[in-house]
Design a protein around this motif. Structure first.
Motif, PDB file in Angstrom:
ATOM      1  N   ASN A   8       0.845  -1.189   0.000  1.00 22.54           N
ATOM      2  CA  ASN A   8       0.000   0.000   0.000  1.00 22.54           C
ATOM      3  C   ASN A   8       0.885   1.245   0.000  1.00 22.54           C
ATOM      4  O   ASN A   8       1.555   1.540   0.996  1.00 22.54           O
ATOM      5  N   ILE A   9       0.932   1.945  -1.112  1.00 21.71           N
ATOM      6  CA  ILE A   9       1.666   3.216  -1.186  1.00 21.71           C
ATOM      7  C   ILE A   9       0.720   4.328  -1.654  1.00 21.71           C
ATOM      8  O   ILE A   9       1.139   5.312  -2.248  1.00 21.71           O
ATOM      9  N   SER A  10      -0.571   4.154  -1.331  1.00 24.72           N
ATOM     10  CA  SER A  10      -1.601   5.030  -1.882  1.00 24.72           C
ATOM     11  C   SER A  10      -1.820   6.305  -1.085  1.00 24.72           C
ATOM     12  O   SER A  10      -2.500   7.214  -1.568  1.00 24.72           O
ATOM     13  N   THR A  11      -1.260   6.386   0.128  1.00 27.11           N
ATOM     14  CA  THR A  11      -1.448   7.584   0.947  1.00 27.11           C
ATOM     15  C   THR A  11      -0.103   8.059   1.477  1.00 27.11           C
ATOM     16  O   THR A  11       0.848   7.264   1.600  1.00 27.11           O
ATOM     17  N   PRO A  12       0.001   9.325   1.837  1.00 29.47           N
ATOM     18  CA  PRO A  12       1.244   9.815   2.437  1.00 29.47           C
ATOM     19  C   PRO A  12       1.628   9.049   3.693  1.00 29.47           C
ATOM     20  O   PRO A  12       2.821   8.793   3.933  1.00 29.47           O
ATOM     21  N   GLU A  13       0.631   8.671   4.483  1.00 36.86           N
ATOM     22  CA  GLU A  13       0.903   7.946   5.721  1.00 36.86           C
ATOM     23  C   GLU A  13       1.463   6.554   5.448  1.00 36.86           C
ATOM     24  O   GLU A  13       2.407   6.110   6.109  1.00 36.86           O
ATOM     25  N   ALA A  14       0.894   5.872   4.447  1.00 38.02           N
ATOM     26  CA  ALA A  14       1.373   4.529   4.103  1.00 38.02           C
ATOM     27  C   ALA A  14       2.795   4.590   3.549  1.00 38.02           C
ATOM     28  O   ALA A  14       3.649   3.769   3.888  1.00 38.02           O
ATOM     29  N   ARG A  15       3.059   5.569   2.698  1.00 38.64           N
ATOM     30  CA  ARG A  15       4.407   5.708   2.149  1.00 38.64           C
ATOM     31  C   ARG A  15       5.408   6.081   3.237  1.00 38.64           C
ATOM     32  O   ARG A  15       6.533   5.570   3.273  1.00 38.64           O
ATOM     33  N   ALA A  16       5.006   6.962   4.145  1.00 36.94           N
ATOM     34  CA  ALA A  16       5.894   7.375   5.235  1.00 36.94           C
ATOM     35  C   ALA A  16       6.260   6.195   6.123  1.00 36.94           C
ATOM     36  O   ALA A  16       7.408   6.089   6.590  1.00 36.94           O
ATOM     37  N   ALA A  17       5.322   5.283   6.338  1.00 36.75           N
ATOM     38  CA  ALA A  17       5.600   4.115   7.168  1.00 36.75           C
ATOM     39  C   ALA A  17       6.667   3.234   6.533  1.00 36.75           C
ATOM     40  O   ALA A  17       7.568   2.727   7.222  1.00 36.75           O
ATOM     41  N   ILE A  18       6.600   3.051   5.220  1.00 40.68           N
ATOM     42  CA  ILE A  18       7.607   2.252   4.516  1.00 40.68           C
ATOM     43  C   ILE A  18       8.961   2.964   4.543  1.00 40.68           C
ATOM     44  O   ILE A  18      10.000   2.347   4.816  1.00 40.68           O
ATOM     45  N   ILE A  19       8.939   4.245   4.276  1.00 36.74           N
ATOM     46  CA  ILE A  19      10.189   5.019   4.251  1.00 36.74           C
ATOM     47  C   ILE A  19      10.866   4.995   5.617  1.00 36.74           C
ATOM     48  O   ILE A  19      12.088   4.847   5.716  1.00 36.74           O
ATOM     49  N   ASP A  20      10.071   5.088   6.688  1.00 35.42           N
ATOM     50  CA  ASP A  20      10.632   5.070   8.044  1.00 35.42           C
ATOM     51  C   ASP A  20      11.300   3.745   8.362  1.00 35.42           C
ATOM     52  O   ASP A  20      12.230   3.690   9.178  1.00 35.42           O
ATOM     53  N   GLN A  21      10.824   2.676   7.739  1.00 36.93           N
ATOM     54  CA  GLN A  21      11.356   1.341   8.026  1.00 36.93           C
ATOM     55  C   GLN A  21      12.564   0.971   7.169  1.00 36.93           C
ATOM     56  O   GLN A  21      13.184  -0.067   7.404  1.00 36.93           O
ATOM     57  N   LEU A  22      12.910   1.791   6.208  1.00 36.08           N
ATOM     58  CA  LEU A  22      13.995   1.442   5.298  1.00 36.08           C
ATOM     59  C   LEU A  22      15.351   1.386   6.000  1.00 36.08           C
ATOM     60  O   LEU A  22      16.175   0.516   5.706  1.00 36.08           O
ATOM     61  N   GLY A  23      15.604   2.305   6.889  1.00 35.59           N
ATOM     62  CA  GLY A  23      16.879   2.308   7.608  1.00 35.59           C
ATOM     63  C   GLY A  23      18.064   2.352   6.662  1.00 35.59           C
ATOM     64  O   GLY A  23      18.162   3.224   5.792  1.00 35.59           O
ATOM     65  N   ASP A  24      18.970   1.376   6.780  1.00 34.72           N
ATOM     66  CA  ASP A  24      20.192   1.339   5.969  1.00 34.72           C
ATOM     67  C   ASP A  24      19.926   1.035   4.498  1.00 34.72           C
ATOM     68  O   ASP A  24      20.843   1.126   3.676  1.00 34.72           O
ATOM     69  N   LEU A  25      18.709   0.663   4.162  1.00 36.03           N
ATOM     70  CA  LEU A  25      18.384   0.419   2.761  1.00 36.03           C
ATOM     71  C   LEU A  25      18.251   1.728   1.975  1.00 36.03           C
ATOM     72  O   LEU A  25      18.257   1.717   0.743  1.00 36.03           O
ATOM     73  N   THR A  26      18.140   2.840   2.677  1.00 38.43           N
ATOM     74  CA  THR A  26      18.003   4.135   2.016  1.00 38.43           C
ATOM     75  C   THR A  26      19.319   4.545   1.367  1.00 38.43           C
ATOM     76  O   THR A  26      20.345   4.636   2.037  1.00 38.43           O
ATOM     77  N   PRO A  27      19.332   4.789   0.067  1.00 36.19           N
ATOM     78  CA  PRO A  27      20.569   5.268  -0.585  1.00 36.19           C
ATOM     79  C   PRO A  27      20.851   6.709  -0.191  1.00 36.19           C
ATOM     80  O   PRO A  27      19.927   7.507  -0.053  1.00 36.19           O
ATOM     81  N   HIS A  28      22.119   7.032   0.021  1.00 35.65           N
ATOM     82  CA  HIS A  28      22.491   8.406   0.363  1.00 35.65           C
ATOM     83  C   HIS A  28      23.126   9.052  -0.853  1.00 35.65           C
ATOM     84  O   HIS A  28      24.251   8.737  -1.234  1.00 35.65           O
TER      85      HIS A  28
END
Length: 243
Positions: free
Chosen positions: A176-196
């Motif tokens: 579910n990436i259909s709302t800002p809240e749903a996307r924010a939850a995934i982004i918050d969980q990425l941790g070290d998977l986030t490219p810098h």
């Protein structure tokens, strides 16, 4: 400067140009008359070997987009990144390419190096397609960050991909990436998977293009916009309408 001095300088420039064009060993690109337009930008290319890469014909994108991108961005050094299930741990690699080796006629040599970039990118794509075909966009962007070549910035990365992440960690096709809240939850969980990717501009060729539902495509675009607005990502710019 006198008229005679100007004439002498023009004669010298003409002699130097003739020498550059006739010699295969000239260093005219480094300290001769071509030095002002020497390409110096740090660049990268990501090639999508996932299933969706086959759908939008990534090989044709390489052939039609890469050379002009390198010239337009004035790329001096180029790094190559494969995008598949493995991405940042893929065994498929191509050596970094110097696009301005400063030998021979600079214009001809640079054109030949841009053609070599296409050859290497196609070879990398072919290799990566023999590995697992899921889509780890995050991993490819992490590798692009870790293999950033030297050169002037901002780092310009041509992303030959639809940028639809679809693996066991994040699956934009089912999550579910259909709302800002749903996307924010995934982004918050990425941790070290986030490219810098600080001081970087991404140029995707087919962003969300393979998705039949326009709303879903918009959600993919919003996901990347919101991820790249975080400090963890380095706040890169993404050219949403490049392709």
């Amino acid at each position: 400067m006198t008229t005679e001095h100007r004439r002498r300088r023009r004669r010298y420039a003409g002699v130097l140009l003739a020498a550059c064009l006739s010699s295969t060993l000239s260093a005219c690109g480094s300290d001769g008359i071509f030095s002002d337009d020497a390409p110096t930008r740090a660049c990268g290319v990501v090639v999508d070997a996932s299933g969706s890469g086959a759908d939008f014909h990534a090989d044709e994108r390489i052939k039609t987009k890469l050379e002009s991108f390198l010239e337009q961005q004035s790329c001096g050094q180029l790094t190559f990144v494969a995008l598949n299930s493995l991405s940042d741990t893929s065994t498929c690699n191509e050596e970094r390419l110097d696009l301005d080796p400063k030998v021979g006629d600079p214009q001809a040599v640079r054109a030949a190096q841009r053609q070599e970039a296409v050859t290497r990118a196609l070879r990398l794509l072919d290799c990566a397609r023999k590995e697992s075909h899921d889509s780890n966009v995050l991993g490819a962007l992490r590798k692009a960050a870790s293999t950033r070549p030297s050169g002037t910035g901002p780092y310009a990365v041509l992303v030959i991909s639809d940028m639809v992440q679809a693996d066991r960690r994040v699956n934009m096709l089912t999550a579910n990436i259909s709302t800002p809240e749903a996307r924010a939850a995934i982004i918050d969980q990425l941790g070290d998977l986030t490219p810098h990717l600080n001081d970087t501009v991404l140029y995707p060729t087919d962003l969300s293009a393979n998705l039949a539902d326009p709303k879903h495509g918009l959600n993919v675009r919003e996901f990347w916009t919101e991820l790249f607005a975080t400090d963890a990502s380095g706040r890169p710019k993404i050219e949403m309408n490049y392709g």
